[in-house]
Design an enzyme around this catalytic site. Structure first.
Site, mmCIF file in Angstrom:
data_model
loop_
_atom_site.group_PDB
_atom_site.id
_atom_site.type_symbol
_atom_site.label_atom_id
_atom_site.label_comp_id
_atom_site.label_asym_id
_atom_site.label_seq_id
_atom_site.Cartn_x
_atom_site.Cartn_y
_atom_site.Cartn_z
ATOM 1 C CB CYS A 102 -0.981 -0.442 -9.011
ATOM 2 S SG CYS A 102 0.305 0.262 -10.020
ATOM 3 C CG PHE A 104 3.396 -2.363 0.622
ATOM 4 C CD1 PHE A 104 4.039 -3.477 0.088
ATOM 5 C CD2 PHE A 104 2.008 -2.323 0.578
ATOM 6 C CE1 PHE A 104 3.303 -4.534 -0.461
ATOM 7 C CE2 PHE A 104 1.273 -3.364 0.028
ATOM 8 C CZ PHE A 104 1.922 -4.473 -0.495
ATOM 9 C CD GLU A 141 2.582 2.937 7.320
ATOM 10 O OE1 GLU A 141 2.946 3.692 6.396
ATOM 11 O OE2 GLU A 141 1.394 2.600 7.505
ATOM 12 N NE ARG A 142 1.785 -1.670 4.644
ATOM 13 C CZ ARG A 142 0.750 -2.319 4.139
ATOM 14 N NH1 ARG A 142 0.553 -3.577 4.424
ATOM 15 N NH2 ARG A 142 -0.091 -1.694 3.339
ATOM 16 C CB SER A 190 -5.511 1.459 -0.524
ATOM 17 O OG SER A 190 -5.568 2.353 0.573
ATOM 18 C CD GLU A 192 -5.913 -3.188 -5.345
ATOM 19 O OE1 GLU A 192 -6.265 -2.357 -4.495
ATOM 20 O OE2 GLU A 192 -4.955 -2.992 -6.115
HETATM 21 P P1 NAD Z 1 -2.108 2.201 1.545
HETATM 22 O O1 NAD Z 1 -3.185 3.091 1.060
HETATM 23 O O2 NAD Z 1 -2.394 1.311 2.697
HETATM 24 O O3 NAD Z 1 -0.846 3.096 2.003
HETATM 25 C C1 NAD Z 1 -0.333 4.123 1.159
HETATM 26 C C2 NAD Z 1 0.130 5.289 2.017
HETATM 27 O O4 NAD Z 1 -0.995 5.883 2.663
HETATM 28 C C3 NAD Z 1 1.102 4.879 3.119
HETATM 29 O O5 NAD Z 1 2.142 5.836 3.162
HETATM 30 C C4 NAD Z 1 0.259 4.880 4.369
HETATM 31 O O6 NAD Z 1 0.984 5.283 5.514
HETATM 32 C C5 NAD Z 1 -0.842 5.873 4.081
HETATM 33 N N1 NAD Z 1 -2.140 5.489 4.653
HETATM 34 C C6 NAD Z 1 -2.669 4.219 4.721
HETATM 35 N N2 NAD Z 1 -3.908 4.251 5.229
HETATM 36 C C7 NAD Z 1 -4.190 5.551 5.504
HETATM 37 C C8 NAD Z 1 -5.340 6.229 6.017
HETATM 38 N N3 NAD Z 1 -6.432 5.555 6.347
HETATM 39 N N4 NAD Z 1 -5.285 7.564 6.125
HETATM 40 C C9 NAD Z 1 -4.185 8.240 5.763
HETATM 41 N N5 NAD Z 1 -3.069 7.662 5.268
HETATM 42 C C10 NAD Z 1 -3.069 6.335 5.125
HETATM 43 O O7 NAD Z 1 -1.573 1.394 0.286
HETATM 44 P P2 NAD Z 1 -0.499 0.219 0.266
HETATM 45 O O8 NAD Z 1 -1.098 -0.998 0.878
HETATM 46 O O9 NAD Z 1 0.803 0.709 0.777
HETATM 47 O O10 NAD Z 1 -0.322 0.007 -1.310
HETATM 48 C C11 NAD Z 1 -1.127 -0.866 -2.047
HETATM 49 C C12 NAD Z 1 -2.225 -0.127 -2.767
HETATM 50 O O11 NAD Z 1 -1.661 0.886 -3.595
HETATM 51 C C13 NAD Z 1 -3.023 -1.018 -3.713
HETATM 52 O O12 NAD Z 1 -4.381 -0.663 -3.634
HETATM 53 C C14 NAD Z 1 -2.462 -0.669 -5.090
HETATM 54 O O13 NAD Z 1 -3.335 -0.911 -6.174
HETATM 55 C C15 NAD Z 1 -2.178 0.779 -4.921
HETATM 56 N N6 NAD Z 1 -1.181 1.240 -5.867
HETATM 57 C C16 NAD Z 1 -1.595 1.993 -6.921
HETATM 58 C C17 NAD Z 1 -0.683 2.430 -7.865
HETATM 59 C C18 NAD Z 1 -1.131 3.243 -9.044
HETATM 60 O O14 NAD Z 1 -0.288 3.869 -9.671
HETATM 61 N N7 NAD Z 1 -2.414 3.257 -9.357
HETATM 62 C C19 NAD Z 1 0.677 2.109 -7.725
HETATM 63 C C20 NAD Z 1 1.071 1.362 -6.626
HETATM 64 C C21 NAD Z 1 0.133 0.937 -5.693
#
Ligand code: NAD
Length: 512
Positions: free
Chosen positions: A293, A161, A188-189, A238, A393
């Site tokens: 991130c 998101f 989805e957010r 994440s 985090e």
């Molecule tokens: P998230 O993992 O909750 O969601 C990311 C995607 O995964 C979404 O499309 C979501 O629908 C899907 N998803 C979520 N939980 C899932 C599950 N249990 N099983 C399968 N799919 C699932 O992450 P977020 O909250 O949208 O983003 C924030 C996180 O992303 C933070 O931890 C941040 O550090 C990380 N991030 C990392 C980078 C990088 O380049 N290292 C860049 C941006 C964000």
């Protein structure tokens, strides 16, 4: 449904306001170059983080819709891979131009759905293009070896998101210019920016099926991980989701690149430029409400630099927290009420474990937006490595501060942390910076630079727990091209006469 194609004619007129939408419209999905209403029976409500007013409903795409997207991408692949690189590039250049023309509209959609300030949303930047370069070598008389980079087929991207435009743009250009087709699942957010990108792709001339957008959460992800036609998955998000996606995707024989969570440390040395340090860390810790991130969320104060904390707190306190469309806002709300609660409970846990909350943002609310998800800039000092606020985090506007005596203590502390996305050092000494650069275990190092995100000609190189699979598959740059292509090497001999021998040669060919 939200009228993406119609809006295209009024490119810059996306409303820049948090006002309640009288009749929120559903988010469509995008297949065969068309926006379609979903037949979903499950919907995910999307609220403006500054007001918690409903903005749209996002469908959990049905199985039939998911299958249709894969079939469309599969059908488009043969013709797209055989389209010349130059032709593919022309479409991409047009797309880049359209993204620039629609910059304000994309940013407004991000501010409305994700909460970051309008200026910050405009920085959700485009990540660019690199050329596909094969190699040729004459390996023996009349014989040459050529290497080709060929597309993989249908690929998929699963996005977080926090950068609703930038991360789709890490994937769309490289996946498609290399000749693949791409199915993208935005968060989805906040899928709005990805929908606008789909519309611009359609306008730029991408053939039907080259780019598709589907929606949903776990169920959609599982579908993408299991569909045999999908050859590669790009994931950013994440650790919880990413480790699962890496394991299941890899077990199914797919390539997976997965950038995960972070806990980025800044080491501050007494000889640094203090004013630069104070401004750089205030911006990097609290900008985008800490939901980057590469946010600098952890400060390692070496020696007497701990005396600077009151000044740091003054600068953080001076930041304006408000709705992202409001003039002069430095940081907006966090993404959801759940996230707000989680961040506040981590601040409280620090207090319970004996740390000091030097600046407390838990009770902050801007007057105009009392119903948003607010956390003001927060600084926690006297933090010890076993505390929950250090091990987890936080992903909010919270800076945790630890004290150490020497540079080596700082390096040791940072190296022990299981995350390794980015780090920064503030010092005027070249020798100190060089010692840090050599010994630090983090993928992206800033020297007096707080958020050292590499430009597209490099690659995004997280390390340790911040990237799955040991960092073999990094995003964009040359490694990004390698991720989306299969190498083929062809050795050919074209000759008549002498070079063709009369007798079978049973020795291992040496090309001599
Ligand atoms: P998230 O993992 O909750 O969601 C990311 C995607 O995964 C979404 O499309 C979501 O629908 C899907 N998803 C979520 N939980 C899932 C599950 N249990 N099983 C399968 N799919 C699932 O992450 P977020 O909250 O949208 O983003 C924030 C996180 O992303 C933070 O931890 C941040 O550090 C990380 N991030 C990392 C980078 C990088 O380049 N290292 C860049 C941006 C964000």
């Amino acid at each position: 449904i939200r009228p993406y194609s119609a809006l295209a004619s009024t490119a810059t007129s996306f409303p820049q306001t948090h006002e309640k939408i009288a009749q929120p419209q559903d988010t469509p999905w995008f297949v065969d170059n068309e926006f379609k209403a979903s037949q979903a029976d499950k919907w995910i409500d999307l609220y403006d983080p500054a007001t918690n007013n409903l903005v749209t409903r996002v469908p959990q795409s049905t199985d039939a819709e998911l299958r249709a997207a894969v079939d469309s991408a599969q059908k488009a692949f043969p013709a797209w891979r055989n389209t010349s690189l130059l032709a593919r590039q022309q479409i991409m250049f047009k797309f880049v131009g359209l993204v620039r023309e629609n910059w304000d509209r994309l940013a407004a959609s991000i501010t409305l759905e994700q909460g970051k300030t309008f200026a910050d949303a405009k920085g959700d930047v485009l990540r660019g293009l690199q050329l596909l370069k094969g190699e040729v070598l004459e390996v023996a008389k009349d014989m040459e070896t050529r290497s080709y980079k060929e597309p993989l087929g249908v690929t998929a991207a699963i996005c977080p998101f926090n950068f609703p435009a930038m991360i789709p743009l890490w994937c769309i250009p490289i996946a498609t210019v290399t000749g693949n087709t791409l199915i993208l699942k935005p968060s989805e957010r906040d899928p709005g920016a990805a929908m606008i990108l789909a519309e611009l792709a359609q306008k730029a001339g991408f053939p039907s099926g080259v780019i598709s957008i589907i929606h949903g959460a776990h169920h959609t992800v599982d579908f993408l991980l299991d569909a045999p036609e999908i050859k590669a998955i790009s994931f950013v998000g994440s650790n919880k989701a990413g480790e699962y996606i890496f394991t299941r995707g890899s077990a199914n024989g797919k390539r997976v690149q997965a950038n995960l969570g972070a806990k980025n440390h800044a080491a501050v040395l007494p000889d640094c430029n203090k004013n630069h340090f104070l401004n750089a860390v205030t911006g990097a810790a609290f900008g985008a409400a800490g939901q980057r991130c590469m946010a600098l969320s952890t400060l390692v104060m070496v020696g007497e630099t701990k005396e600077w904390l009151p000044e740091l707190a003054e600068r953080a306190k001076a930041l304006h927290v408000n709705g992202g469309f409001e003039e002069g806002t430095d940081l907006g709300p966090v993404i959801s009420p759940k996230s707000e609660q989680r961040i506040k409970s981590l601040i409280s846990s620090a207090e319970e474990e004996g740390a000091t909350v030097l600046l407390d943002g838990r009770n902050f609310k801007p007057e105009k937006y009392p119903n948003g998800n607010w956390v003001g800039p927060t600084i926690i000092t006297n933090v010890k490595p076993h505390m929950k606020c250090y091990t987890e985090e936080i992903f909010g506007p919270v800076l945790v501060c630890l004290n150490v005596e020497t540079l080596n203590d700082a390096i040791e502390l940072i190296n022990k942390n299981e995350y390794g996305n980015g780090t920064a050092i503030f010092t005027k000494s070249g020798a100190t910076a060089e010692t840090f650069r050599k010994n630090i275990e983090a993928g992206q190092v800033g020297i007096n630079v707080p958020i050292p995100v590499p430009l597209p000609m490099f690659s995004f190189t997280g390390n340790k727990k911040s990237i799955a699979g040991g960092g073999a598959n990094t995003f964009y740059g040359r490694p990004g091209i390698n991720f989306y292509t299969q190498q083929k090497t062809v050795t050919a001999m074209w000759s008549s006469g002498d070079a063709i021998s009369q007798k079978a040669d049973v020795a291992m060919p040496t090309h001599s």
